[in-house]
Write a protein that holds these residues in place. Structure first.
Motif, mmCIF file in Angstrom:
data_model
loop_
_atom_site.group_PDB
_atom_site.id
_atom_site.type_symbol
_atom_site.label_atom_id
_atom_site.label_comp_id
_atom_site.label_asym_id
_atom_site.label_seq_id
_atom_site.Cartn_x
_atom_site.Cartn_y
_atom_site.Cartn_z
ATOM 1 N N VAL A 139 0.873 -1.187 0.000
ATOM 2 C CA VAL A 139 0.000 0.000 0.000
ATOM 3 C C VAL A 139 0.906 1.232 0.000
ATOM 4 O O VAL A 139 1.824 1.319 0.801
ATOM 5 C CB VAL A 139 -0.903 -0.001 1.247
ATOM 6 C CG1 VAL A 139 -1.764 1.268 1.310
ATOM 7 C CG2 VAL A 139 -1.780 -1.255 1.261
ATOM 8 N N ASP A 141 2.660 4.631 0.815
ATOM 9 C CA ASP A 141 2.731 5.358 2.096
ATOM 10 C C ASP A 141 1.918 6.649 2.018
ATOM 11 O O ASP A 141 1.212 7.013 2.935
ATOM 12 C CB ASP A 141 4.198 5.699 2.423
ATOM 13 C CG ASP A 141 5.016 4.420 2.606
ATOM 14 O OD1 ASP A 141 6.217 4.404 2.281
ATOM 15 O OD2 ASP A 141 4.377 3.406 3.027
ATOM 16 N N ARG A 156 -2.505 -3.234 -7.840
ATOM 17 C CA ARG A 156 -3.073 -4.139 -6.845
ATOM 18 C C ARG A 156 -3.097 -5.583 -7.345
ATOM 19 O O ARG A 156 -2.889 -6.505 -6.588
ATOM 20 C CB ARG A 156 -4.515 -3.747 -6.478
ATOM 21 C CG ARG A 156 -4.754 -2.465 -5.765
ATOM 22 C CD ARG A 156 -4.385 -2.348 -4.306
ATOM 23 N NE ARG A 156 -4.330 -3.548 -3.490
ATOM 24 C CZ ARG A 156 -3.527 -3.633 -2.430
ATOM 25 N NH1 ARG A 156 -2.721 -2.627 -2.141
ATOM 26 N NH2 ARG A 156 -3.500 -4.720 -1.677
ATOM 27 N N GLU A 195 -8.453 0.454 0.692
ATOM 28 C CA GLU A 195 -7.062 -0.022 0.616
ATOM 29 C C GLU A 195 -6.252 0.509 1.780
ATOM 30 O O GLU A 195 -5.504 -0.204 2.430
ATOM 31 C CB GLU A 195 -6.427 0.416 -0.704
ATOM 32 C CG GLU A 195 -4.979 -0.016 -0.839
ATOM 33 C CD GLU A 195 -4.229 0.701 -1.963
ATOM 34 O OE1 GLU A 195 -4.533 1.897 -2.245
ATOM 35 O OE2 GLU A 195 -3.355 0.054 -2.556
ATOM 36 N N LYS A 196 -6.428 1.796 2.094
ATOM 37 C CA LYS A 196 -5.659 2.451 3.168
ATOM 38 C C LYS A 196 -6.014 1.834 4.511
ATOM 39 O O LYS A 196 -5.160 1.508 5.327
ATOM 40 C CB LYS A 196 -6.011 3.951 3.165
ATOM 41 C CG LYS A 196 -4.993 4.814 3.859
ATOM 42 C CD LYS A 196 -3.821 5.093 2.948
ATOM 43 C CE LYS A 196 -2.637 5.675 3.691
ATOM 44 N NZ LYS A 196 -1.392 5.495 2.934
ATOM 45 N N TYR A 198 -7.669 -1.172 5.196
ATOM 46 C CA TYR A 198 -7.548 -2.631 5.375
ATOM 47 C C TYR A 198 -6.288 -3.201 4.740
ATOM 48 O O TYR A 198 -6.083 -4.398 4.735
ATOM 49 C CB TYR A 198 -8.779 -3.325 4.777
ATOM 50 C CG TYR A 198 -10.066 -3.014 5.519
ATOM 51 C CD1 TYR A 198 -10.883 -1.964 5.100
ATOM 52 C CD2 TYR A 198 -10.458 -3.743 6.647
ATOM 53 C CE1 TYR A 198 -12.057 -1.664 5.777
ATOM 54 C CE2 TYR A 198 -11.624 -3.451 7.330
ATOM 55 C CZ TYR A 198 -12.419 -2.404 6.884
ATOM 56 O OH TYR A 198 -13.577 -2.097 7.559
ATOM 57 N N LYS A 199 -5.467 -2.324 4.117
ATOM 58 C CA LYS A 199 -4.209 -2.748 3.467
ATOM 59 C C LYS A 199 -4.450 -3.705 2.302
ATOM 60 O O LYS A 199 -3.540 -4.330 1.808
ATOM 61 C CB LYS A 199 -3.245 -3.418 4.469
ATOM 62 C CG LYS A 199 -2.978 -2.582 5.714
ATOM 63 C CD LYS A 199 -2.410 -1.240 5.356
ATOM 64 C CE LYS A 199 -2.310 -0.299 6.571
ATOM 65 N NZ LYS A 199 -2.517 1.127 6.156
ATOM 66 N N SER A 200 -5.724 -3.843 1.915
ATOM 67 C CA SER A 200 -6.059 -4.700 0.774
ATOM 68 C C SER A 200 -7.505 -4.458 0.398
ATOM 69 O O SER A 200 -8.377 -4.302 1.268
ATOM 70 C CB SER A 200 -5.879 -6.185 1.129
ATOM 71 O OG SER A 200 -6.825 -6.986 0.425
#
Ligand SMILES: Cc1cc2nc3c(=O)[nH]c(=O)nc-3n(C[C@H](O)[C@H](O)[C@H](O)COP(=O)(O)OP(=O)(O)OC[C@H]3O[C@@H](n4cnc5c(N)ncnc54)[C@H](O)[C@@H]3O)c2cc1C
Ligand SMILES: C=Cc1c2[nH]c(c1C)Cc1[nH]c(c(CCC(=O)O)c1C)Cc1[nH]c(c(C)c1CCC(=O)O)Cc1[nH]c(c(C)c1C=C)C2
Length: 499
Positions: A139, A141, A156, A195-196, A198-200
């Motif tokens: 992800v 920064d 992704r 995405e930010k 849940y990192k996915s």
């Protein structure tokens, strides 16, 4: 007080409906439509043989708030008995194709061991490996305000998925180029935020709880039917125009709406809390204007001192499509499905083909076996298409479309009916930064205290559902409670305070 609605497409009609359905401060409502018909891009033709050709939208999704609201509207309008629907296990729902390397590749939508763990053409990786790649993708920064669909999904899941799945799907909705389309504005959820957090994307879609903050009042009959029968997509017996025609009937029946066709608005002059709406024959003084017309058309109506707003509105562009409806008499297609889409790498000018008879057989000719298709051409590649065709004569387009259909679907017979419709500036494009641009437009309207509401497909959603729902939500400010509704489902509206 007087309100003027610009545009008689589904957004303008829905605006008029919600203003008369609920008590509002406007005793006089005037709807101005530039053309001689209502419906806008909703354009249904009924052939002498009883077949239905849709030159614009042909199906509605039952899912989501917008989907629920349109079903509620159909109930309120007394259209329940005219609804035709396709369930989720129907071939036209389960089979969607990507036409690539000169052949149809069925999209492996619904699971299964083989589909999940083995690569399915045109992809070189399995769904399982795509999921693992997405779960592990780093992800960034920095906070990303907006990004193109191609950039987001390439980083992704990989460029192959972006090029061979997302590219055709968004050509099939926006007729647009995903290297320019906004991932923030074109998808039904904020994937950058997910995405930010849940990192996915996958993890977020699975874990996040859908906030059911829907406090709207709905007529429930058809919503419940769609849920129980597991509808995937729906329309009307006589086509999508039934919706716009019934809206017109109900609006007129309610009394205080004057619909003026062939009456384009030529200018808007704001003067304090009043606005002069100028047509070819008069200047109407109104207390509020609801504009549902394409943003660049609205931009042209604004003079000084509204230059800033005019410039902002002009920044939203749209693409043009050529829609070719084709019927083959005495021909039964051997391919069942929603249709096929082409990645821009396969053929930029041919966006896709809808298998109309597979979805809504009820719309076929009455007295003989036939198959209907709709080919969509151009979009963001319209200029390339014009170069390829050489001219836009109907016969040139018709010959080209039938040649492509015969190649892609192996149809050997001659068509029995063909209708070519050139739809100019028909699908607004939500490019990267679109949501910020819409915010600036809204801020400009409010900072200048303009008695102006903006609805329609230019801003927050191109589907019919989005247009209707956004019109309803935008006009809530004038909603002084639901007037007694004469629709067959009136008691349900009162009773179901929430869904
Ligand atoms: C080919 C195609 C296929 C589609 N397929 C689907 C689908 O399957 N499902 C789905 O949900 N959506 C689909 N859509 C999208 C959907 O049809 C549109 O987003 C929706 O109909 C837009 O409605 P609207 O009222 O916002 O705008 P419009 O339909 O554009 O209406 C605007 C109206 O304003 C009028 N007007 C313009 N200028 C003026 C003026 N100065 N004064 C007065 N009137 C004016 C125009 O004549 C027009 O009638 C499709 C769209 C297209 C083009
Ligand atoms: C090939 C070009 C196009 C096809 N339809 C459209 C274009 C430009 C226009 C369009 N179609 C739909 C919408 C509404 C989108 C929404 O948010 O509901 C618009 C603007 C319906 C639609 N079309 C496809 C999907 C996945 C959807 C969403 C809802 C549904 O499932 O009904 C993809 C798709 N479009 C076309 C084909 C042939 C196709 C898939 C094979 C034609």
């Amino acid at each position: 007080m007087t309100a003027v609605i610009l545009g008689g497409g589904v957004s303008g009609l829905a605006s008029a409906y919600y203003l008369v359905r609920n008590s509002s401060p406007f005793k006089r409502i005037i709807l101005l439509e530039a053309s001689d018909r209502l419906g806008g891009w909703i354009q249904t033709s009924r052939l002498d043989n009883g077949a239905i050709f849709e030159h614009g939208p042909r199906s509605l999704r039952p899912a989501g708030k917008g989907g629920k609201n349109t079903l509620s509207l159909a109930t309120e309008l007394g259209l329940s008995n005219d609804i035709i629907a396709v369930t989720r296990n129907h071939p036209s729902t389960k089979n969607r194709y990507i036409y690539m390397n000169k052949k149809l590749n069925r999209l492996a939508i619904g699971g299964g061991f083989k589909n999940t763990f083995y690569p399915q053409p045109p992809f070189s990786q399995s769904v399982f490996s795509m999921v693992i790649k997405e779960l592990r993708a780093p992800v960034p920064d920095n906070d990303i305000e907006d990004e193109s669909i191609h950039s987001f999904f390439s980083r992704r899941i990989g460029q192959e998925v972006a090029d061979y799945l997302l590219d055709p799907v968004f050509r099939g909705i926006f007729a647009g180029d995903i290297s320019k389309l906004s991932v923030k504005s074109c998808l039904p959820m904020d994937v950058l935020k997910i995405e930010k957090e849940y990192k996915s994307l996958m993890r977020g879609v699975i874990r996040r709880k859908e906030k059911d903050d829907d406090n709207e009042v709905y007529a429930m009959n058809d919503i419940m039917r769609a849920t129980k029968e597991r509808w995937s997509t729906w329309s009307f017996q006589k086509g999508m125009s039934q919706l716009s025609e019934r809206l017109e009937d109900v609006i007129i029946r309610r009394g205080n709406v004057e619909i003026r066709k062939s009456t384009p608005c030529r200018g808007l002059e704001f003067d304090g809390d009043k606005v002069k709406v100028i047509t070819d024959t008069e200047s109407i003084t109104a207390d509020h204007v609801v504009s549902s017309i394409f943003s660049q058309d609205l931009s042209k109506l604004l003079g000084s001192p509204q230059e800033e707003l005019s410039n902002l509105l002009n920044q939203i562009t749209a693409v043009s499509c050529i829609v070719v409806n084709v019927e083959y008499k005495d021909y039964m297609s051997n391919i069942e499905g929603f249709g096929h889409l082409l990645p821009s790498s396969e053929d930029p000018c041919v966006l896709g083909v809808i298998y109309d008879s597979s979805t809504f057989k009820q719309h076929d000719a009455e007295k003989y076996v036939s198959s209907r298709y709709t080919m969509m051409l151009g979009g963001a590649w319209y200029d390339k298409l014009v170069d390829r065709l050489g001219d836009l004569k109907e016969s040139t387009i018709q010959d080209y479309a039938c040649k492509v259909l015969s190649e892609q679907l192996d149809i050997k017979t001659e068509p029995s009916n063909v209708v070519v419709t050139i739809q100019k500036n028909c699908i607004p494009q939500y490019f990267v930064g679109h949501s910020k641009l819409v915010e600036s437009i809204d801020k400009c309207v409010s900072d200048n205290g303009l008695p102006l509401s903006l609805v329609g497909s230019s801003y927050k959603g191109v589907s019919v559902n989005d247009c209707i729902n956004n019109a309803k939500l935008t006009l809530k400010q004038f909603d002084h409670g639901i007037k007694k509704v004469e629709s067959p489902d009136a008691e349900n509206i009162e009773k179901n305070s929430n869904v």
